[in-house]
Design a protein around this motif. Structure first.
Motif, short mmCIF file in Angstrom:
data_model
loop_
_atom_site.label_atom_id
_atom_site.label_comp_id
_atom_site.label_asym_id
_atom_site.label_seq_id
_atom_site.Cartn_x
_atom_site.Cartn_y
_atom_site.Cartn_z
N ALA A 1 8.52 9.10 14.20
CA ALA A 1 7.56 10.03 13.59
C ALA A 1 6.17 9.75 14.13
O ALA A 1 5.70 8.61 14.12
CB ALA A 1 7.57 9.88 12.07
N ILE A 2 5.49 10.79 14.59
CA ILE A 2 4.10 10.69 15.03
C ILE A 2 3.24 11.41 13.99
O ILE A 2 3.49 12.57 13.66
CB ILE A 2 3.90 11.32 16.41
CG1 ILE A 2 4.75 10.57 17.45
CG2 ILE A 2 2.43 11.34 16.81
CD1 ILE A 2 4.85 11.29 18.77
N VAL A 3 2.24 10.71 13.47
CA VAL A 3 1.37 11.27 12.43
C VAL A 3 -0.06 11.20 12.92
O VAL A 3 -0.59 10.11 13.17
CB VAL A 3 1.50 10.50 11.10
CG1 VAL A 3 0.68 11.19 10.01
CG2 VAL A 3 2.97 10.39 10.67
N THR A 4 -0.71 12.35 13.07
CA THR A 4 -2.10 12.34 13.50
C THR A 4 -3.01 12.07 12.29
O THR A 4 -2.69 12.44 11.16
CB THR A 4 -2.50 13.66 14.17
OG1 THR A 4 -2.50 14.72 13.20
CG2 THR A 4 -1.55 14.01 15.31
N GLY A 5 -4.15 11.43 12.56
CA GLY A 5 -5.09 11.13 11.49
C GLY A 5 -4.50 10.22 10.43
O GLY A 5 -4.74 10.41 9.23
N ALA A 6 -3.76 9.20 10.86
CA ALA A 6 -2.97 8.40 9.92
C ALA A 6 -3.65 7.12 9.47
O ALA A 6 -3.02 6.27 8.84
CB ALA A 6 -1.61 8.06 10.55
N ASN A 7 -4.93 6.96 9.76
CA ASN A 7 -5.60 5.72 9.37
C ASN A 7 -6.20 5.78 7.97
O ASN A 7 -6.63 4.76 7.43
CB ASN A 7 -6.69 5.35 10.39
CG ASN A 7 -7.81 6.36 10.43
OD1 ASN A 7 -7.56 7.54 10.62
ND2 ASN A 7 -9.04 5.92 10.24
N THR A 8 -6.21 6.97 7.36
CA THR A 8 -6.81 7.08 6.03
C THR A 8 -6.21 8.27 5.31
O THR A 8 -5.56 9.13 5.90
CB THR A 8 -8.34 7.25 6.14
OG1 THR A 8 -8.92 7.18 4.83
CG2 THR A 8 -8.70 8.58 6.77
N GLY A 9 -6.41 8.32 3.99
CA GLY A 9 -6.10 9.50 3.20
C GLY A 9 -4.65 9.93 3.26
O GLY A 9 -3.70 9.14 3.20
N LEU A 10 -4.46 11.25 3.37
CA LEU A 10 -3.13 11.83 3.35
C LEU A 10 -2.27 11.34 4.51
O LEU A 10 -1.08 11.08 4.34
CB LEU A 10 -3.23 13.36 3.42
CG LEU A 10 -4.02 14.03 2.29
CD1 LEU A 10 -4.27 15.49 2.62
CD2 LEU A 10 -3.27 13.90 0.97
N GLY A 11 -2.88 11.23 5.70
CA GLY A 11 -2.12 10.76 6.86
C GLY A 11 -1.64 9.34 6.69
O GLY A 11 -0.51 9.01 7.06
N PHE A 12 -2.49 8.49 6.11
CA PHE A 12 -2.09 7.11 5.85
C PHE A 12 -0.90 7.07 4.92
O PHE A 12 0.09 6.36 5.18
CB PHE A 12 -3.26 6.33 5.26
CG PHE A 12 -2.90 4.93 4.84
CD1 PHE A 12 -2.96 3.88 5.75
CD2 PHE A 12 -2.49 4.66 3.54
CE1 PHE A 12 -2.61 2.58 5.37
CE2 PHE A 12 -2.14 3.37 3.16
CZ PHE A 12 -2.20 2.33 4.07
N GLU A 13 -0.97 7.80 3.82
CA GLU A 13 0.13 7.78 2.85
C GLU A 13 1.40 8.35 3.45
O GLU A 13 2.51 7.83 3.21
CB GLU A 13 -0.25 8.54 1.59
CG GLU A 13 -1.39 7.91 0.80
CD GLU A 13 -1.07 6.50 0.33
OE1 GLU A 13 0.12 6.18 0.13
OE2 GLU A 13 -2.02 5.70 0.17
N THR A 14 1.28 9.42 4.23
CA THR A 14 2.45 10.00 4.88
C THR A 14 3.11 8.98 5.81
O THR A 14 4.33 8.77 5.76
CB THR A 14 2.04 11.25 5.67
OG1 THR A 14 1.47 12.21 4.77
CG2 THR A 14 3.23 11.86 6.39
N ALA A 15 2.30 8.34 6.64
CA ALA A 15 2.83 7.36 7.59
C ALA A 15 3.39 6.13 6.87
O ALA A 15 4.46 5.62 7.22
CB ALA A 15 1.73 6.94 8.56
N ARG A 16 2.68 5.68 5.87
CA ARG A 16 3.12 4.48 5.13
C ARG A 16 4.50 4.68 4.51
O ARG A 16 5.38 3.81 4.61
CB ARG A 16 2.11 4.14 4.05
CG ARG A 16 2.49 2.93 3.19
CD ARG A 16 1.51 2.72 2.06
NE ARG A 16 1.54 3.80 1.07
CZ ARG A 16 2.46 3.91 0.11
NH1 ARG A 16 3.45 3.01 0.03
NH2 ARG A 16 2.40 4.91 -0.76
N ILE A 17 4.68 5.82 3.89
CA ILE A 17 5.94 6.09 3.20
C ILE A 17 7.08 6.30 4.20
O ILE A 17 8.20 5.81 4.01
CB ILE A 17 5.78 7.28 2.24
CG1 ILE A 17 4.82 6.89 1.11
CG2 ILE A 17 7.12 7.72 1.68
CD1 ILE A 17 4.35 8.06 0.26
N LEU A 18 6.81 7.02 5.29
CA LEU A 18 7.85 7.19 6.31
C LEU A 18 8.28 5.85 6.90
O LEU A 18 9.48 5.61 7.11
CB LEU A 18 7.34 8.11 7.42
CG LEU A 18 7.23 9.59 7.08
CD1 LEU A 18 6.55 10.34 8.22
CD2 LEU A 18 8.61 10.20 6.81
#
Length: 309
Positions: free
Chosen positions: A18-35
């Protein structure tokens, strides 16, 4: 369909990239963390490498960091080359990064910042990576839009870059409307190319850094009323996560919070504005996006349509 869908409903993600853009904070962080916690190999595609590394250190699982500046086509091409070299297959591309209500600025390539970052940057990245998703069963492109796609929103073909006048709210609306139109047109073109699907999502009103450029007159009331008007980033990420992982998701769907006004709540399929479904505008936007970015997709074009008189 589960009306109270949570991260506990996410199927096992081991073996998926999974590639998540803008994943260092906020919604992107939570999306990446959970995946990552559910087993996916997650790439944090971020502009600030150090912040990306700090974010990765707070996650469990297989997490790597990829420099990506969506305001630069050169950076997008470089990032795509790195990702293609590292990942022969990609299961999820989550176009999450974005800017909101910024003063008028331009990207390195001269695009208005909100349109350039939120739409054109993700359009280019998707086109450059799509052939890594097409052969993968169950692969998805998830693009994050906003209820802002309804606010003063239109695709201003006569002034896409807001060179003649500028409204930060209308420019944001255009960019978020473009995200949806991109998703719908991409899905139409994907229907004859394997199992990859395009899906959109929106987080409702979530308490994240994205609102930092909101005009003061709007920011103060939102701050005061935050407990009533917003939800956490963890909840705000759920529509994206559902769009990315729920086996029942169909291409071309749009997910958002199920509460009143889609402000907060558990994720469910929601409707976008009638304007977002204008196929002639979708196709015109696609053609112009290809011209502006220099990126073409390895897909057959959808049948052309014209406006009814």
């Amino acid at each position: 369909m589960n009306s109270n869908w949570t991260e506990q409903d996410i199927p096992d993600q081991h073996g998926r990239v999974a590639i998540v853009t803008g994943a260092n904070t906020g919604l992107g962080f939570e999306t990446a963390r959970i995946l990552a916690a559910r087993g996916a190999a997650v790439v944090l595609a971020v502009r600030n490498l150090e912040k990306g590394r700090q974010a990765a250190s707070r996650m469990t699982g297989e997490v790597t960091v990829q420099p990506l500046d969506l305001t630069s086509l050169e950076s997008i091409r470089s990032a795509a080359a790195d990702l293609r070299a590292a990942h022969p297959r990609i299961d999820l591309l989550i176009n999450n990064a974005g800017v909101m209500y910024t003063p008028r600025q331009t990207t390195a390539d001269g695009f208005e910042l909100q349109f350039g970052t939120n739409h054109l940057g993700h359009f280019a990245l998707t086109g450059l990576l799509l052939d890594r998703l097409l052969p993968v069963p169950g692969s998805r492109v998830v693009t994050v839009s906003s209820t802002g796609h309804r606010i003063r929103a239109a695709i201003h073909f006569d002034d896409l870059q807001w060179e003649h006048s500028y409204s930060r709210m209308a420019a944001y609306g255009q960019a978020k409307l473009a995200n949806l139109m991109f998703t719908y047109e991409l899905q139409r073109r994907l229907t004859t190319h394997g199992t990859t699907v395009a899906v959109a999502a929106h987080p409702g009103v979530s308490n994240t850094e994205l609102v930092r450029n909101t005009p003061t007159a709007l920011r103060l009331p939102v701050t005061w009323l935050a407990p009533l008007l917003t939800q956490t980033a963890e909840m705000g990420a759920l529509p994206t996560l559902r769009a990315a992982t729920d086996p029942a998701v169909a291409g071309g769907q749009y997910y958002g919070p199920g509460g009143r006004g889609e402000i907060r709540g558990y994720p469910k399929p929601v409707a976008s504005s009638p304007d977002s479904h204008d196929r002639a505008v979708q196709q015109r936007l696609w053609t112009i996006s290809e011209e502006l970015t220099g990126v073409t997709f390895p897909l057959s074009p959808a049948p052309a349509v014209t406006h009814r008189p």
